[in-house]
Scaffold this active site. Sequence first.
Site, mmCIF file in Angstrom:
data_model
loop_
_atom_site.group_PDB
_atom_site.id
_atom_site.type_symbol
_atom_site.label_atom_id
_atom_site.label_comp_id
_atom_site.label_asym_id
_atom_site.label_seq_id
_atom_site.Cartn_x
_atom_site.Cartn_y
_atom_site.Cartn_z
ATOM 1 N N TYR A 157 0.831 -1.202 0.000
ATOM 2 C CA TYR A 157 0.000 0.000 0.000
ATOM 3 C C TYR A 157 0.862 1.247 0.000
ATOM 4 O O TYR A 157 2.081 1.170 0.224
ATOM 5 C CB TYR A 157 -0.966 0.002 1.196
ATOM 6 C CG TYR A 157 -0.323 0.278 2.536
ATOM 7 C CD1 TYR A 157 0.494 -0.651 3.153
ATOM 8 C CD2 TYR A 157 -0.519 1.505 3.177
ATOM 9 C CE1 TYR A 157 1.095 -0.385 4.381
ATOM 10 C CE2 TYR A 157 0.065 1.783 4.404
ATOM 11 C CZ TYR A 157 0.876 0.835 4.993
ATOM 12 O OH TYR A 157 1.473 1.108 6.194
ATOM 13 N N ARG B 189 8.705 4.337 -4.107
ATOM 14 C CA ARG B 189 8.573 3.333 -3.044
ATOM 15 C C ARG B 189 7.510 2.289 -3.404
ATOM 16 O O ARG B 189 7.686 1.091 -3.129
ATOM 17 C CB ARG B 189 8.240 4.014 -1.714
ATOM 18 C CG ARG B 189 8.244 3.053 -0.536
ATOM 19 C CD ARG B 189 8.125 3.761 0.789
ATOM 20 N NE ARG B 189 6.847 4.423 0.960
ATOM 21 C CZ ARG B 189 6.526 5.184 2.007
ATOM 22 N NH1 ARG B 189 7.407 5.372 2.982
ATOM 23 N NH2 ARG B 189 5.345 5.762 2.098
ATOM 24 N N ARG C 208 -6.694 -20.738 -3.082
ATOM 25 C CA ARG C 208 -5.673 -20.581 -2.055
ATOM 26 C C ARG C 208 -4.529 -21.589 -2.204
ATOM 27 O O ARG C 208 -4.756 -22.801 -2.203
ATOM 28 C CB ARG C 208 -6.313 -20.716 -0.664
ATOM 29 C CG ARG C 208 -5.339 -20.373 0.469
ATOM 30 C CD ARG C 208 -6.003 -20.550 1.826
ATOM 31 N NE ARG C 208 -5.091 -20.173 2.896
ATOM 32 C CZ ARG C 208 -4.085 -20.923 3.338
ATOM 33 N NH1 ARG C 208 -3.854 -22.104 2.795
ATOM 34 N NH2 ARG C 208 -3.300 -20.492 4.306
ATOM 35 N N HIS D 5 0.014 -21.577 -1.352
ATOM 36 C CA HIS D 5 1.147 -20.750 -0.961
ATOM 37 C C HIS D 5 1.948 -20.276 -2.174
ATOM 38 O O HIS D 5 2.569 -19.227 -2.132
ATOM 39 C CB HIS D 5 2.061 -21.501 0.020
ATOM 40 C CG HIS D 5 1.530 -21.494 1.429
ATOM 41 N ND1 HIS D 5 0.250 -21.872 1.730
ATOM 42 C CD2 HIS D 5 2.099 -21.137 2.598
ATOM 43 C CE1 HIS D 5 0.051 -21.750 3.038
ATOM 44 N NE2 HIS D 5 1.173 -21.302 3.589
ATOM 45 N N LYS E 152 6.473 -1.912 2.151
ATOM 46 C CA LYS E 152 5.242 -1.326 2.692
ATOM 47 C C LYS E 152 4.094 -2.309 2.448
ATOM 48 O O LYS E 152 3.204 -2.088 1.612
ATOM 49 C CB LYS E 152 4.974 0.049 2.063
ATOM 50 C CG LYS E 152 4.099 0.916 2.938
ATOM 51 C CD LYS E 152 4.205 2.367 2.550
ATOM 52 C CE LYS E 152 3.149 3.228 3.202
ATOM 53 N NZ LYS E 152 3.143 3.199 4.658
ATOM 54 N N GLU F 93 11.852 1.946 14.851
ATOM 55 C CA GLU F 93 10.879 2.946 14.374
ATOM 56 C C GLU F 93 9.569 2.708 15.114
ATOM 57 O O GLU F 93 9.495 1.843 15.988
ATOM 58 C CB GLU F 93 10.685 2.818 12.860
ATOM 59 C CG GLU F 93 10.110 1.469 12.441
ATOM 60 C CD GLU F 93 9.768 1.368 10.958
ATOM 61 O OE1 GLU F 93 9.657 2.404 10.297
ATOM 62 O OE2 GLU F 93 9.592 0.225 10.491
ATOM 63 N N LEU G 244 10.915 1.019 7.711
ATOM 64 C CA LEU G 244 10.389 1.512 6.451
ATOM 65 C C LEU G 244 11.119 2.819 6.110
ATOM 66 O O LEU G 244 11.294 3.662 6.993
ATOM 67 C CB LEU G 244 8.882 1.785 6.555
ATOM 68 C CG LEU G 244 8.266 2.237 5.236
ATOM 69 C CD1 LEU G 244 8.077 1.045 4.301
ATOM 70 C CD2 LEU G 244 6.946 2.947 5.459
HETATM 71 N N1 PMP Z 1 7.401 3.449 9.432
HETATM 72 C C1 PMP Z 1 6.256 2.760 9.360
HETATM 73 C C2 PMP Z 1 6.201 1.378 9.928
HETATM 74 C C3 PMP Z 1 5.116 3.331 8.752
HETATM 75 O O1 PMP Z 1 3.973 2.629 8.654
HETATM 76 C C4 PMP Z 1 5.193 4.648 8.265
HETATM 77 C C5 PMP Z 1 3.982 5.291 7.654
HETATM 78 N N2 PMP Z 1 3.786 4.851 6.361
HETATM 79 C C6 PMP Z 1 6.408 5.328 8.359
HETATM 80 C C7 PMP Z 1 7.495 4.699 8.945
HETATM 81 C C8 PMP Z 1 6.563 6.734 7.814
HETATM 82 O O2 PMP Z 1 6.523 6.745 6.413
HETATM 83 P P1 PMP Z 1 6.077 8.040 5.611
HETATM 84 O O3 PMP Z 1 6.896 9.171 6.107
HETATM 85 O O4 PMP Z 1 6.371 7.704 4.197
HETATM 86 O O5 PMP Z 1 4.610 8.236 5.879
#
Ligand code: PMP
Length: 283
Positions: free
Chosen positions: A32, A51, A100, A102, A147, A179, A203
């Site tokens: 997403y 991304r 379904r 894998h 993501k 994070e 991320l």
């Molecule tokens: N880390 C994670 C796990 C996230 O879900 C997000 C939000 N998408 C971020 C960091 C920050 O990413 P962004 O600045 O692109 O929104």
Amino acid sequence: METAYFNGNFLPKDEIKISPDDRGFLFADGIYEVVRWYEGFFYDMNSHITRLKRSLRELRINWPDADSFPTFANDLLKLNKLENRPAMVYLQVTRGAARRSHSFPPPEVRPTSYAYAWAFIPDIQLKETGIKVMLKEDIRWSRCDIKSVALLPNTLSFQEACENGLKECIFVRNGLITEGSHSNIFFVIDGTLFTHPESNHVLSGITRKNILRIAQESGIRIREEAVQENRIRFVREAFITNTSAEVTPVTELGGNTIGEGVPGPVTRLIRDKFESEIKAFKG
Ligand code: PMP
């Protein structure tokens, strides 16, 4: 009636039908993106497309429409009368519907794509006062750089934060702060700005990237290096970043007051520069 984008078409949201065999539903087999509309432009759309393509590539989902994201996102705003309001657009792409198994479905199975837009009212207050956040062991997988919609560890952890009256859950992996459940985190120690380096454990946030640029342009010393949990007592300032929260100061982390318990000068400088940049883009 809300209009959404579905497999290249625009439909009333409640007329969209997704197969129960969709791999997004069965396996969380999808990715997403979320982009922010500042009444006139999408913030750093190019980085979101880059991304998006990377996430698709890493999962080997062959979706040819990534470059049309700005076009259909714009159409969604217009169809939902959001062009003149702060808004967000969410896009999800899954591997599509198949019996379904894998193993991947045959190549003729098309990915499922879905996007919608909504009016977004930012919480200005939190950016002023700062937030309290919890700390917790990072229970996620080792490809946090993708993501992916497989966000159960993130939702469980964030829910725990909410139930404790906290605004984010920050993860710790092997003693290192990675994070948040939906944000990146930055620290100021001895005047240097720290954040976890890009890796498979975080991320690569679009806001993170732009904040590093702004910090560099402001002459702030930067180290893309993870901070150890046991160094929290040396942290003078902290803030989280993401597309919706932008730069939000952190005043308490895992029960530890950060600095004076109010947003510090480096955080305020970076937050203000980020906001000025947005205002300048708006013209
Ligand atoms: N880390 C994670 C796990 C996230 O879900 C997000 C939000 N998408 C971020 C960091 C920050 O990413 P962004 O600045 O692109 O929104």
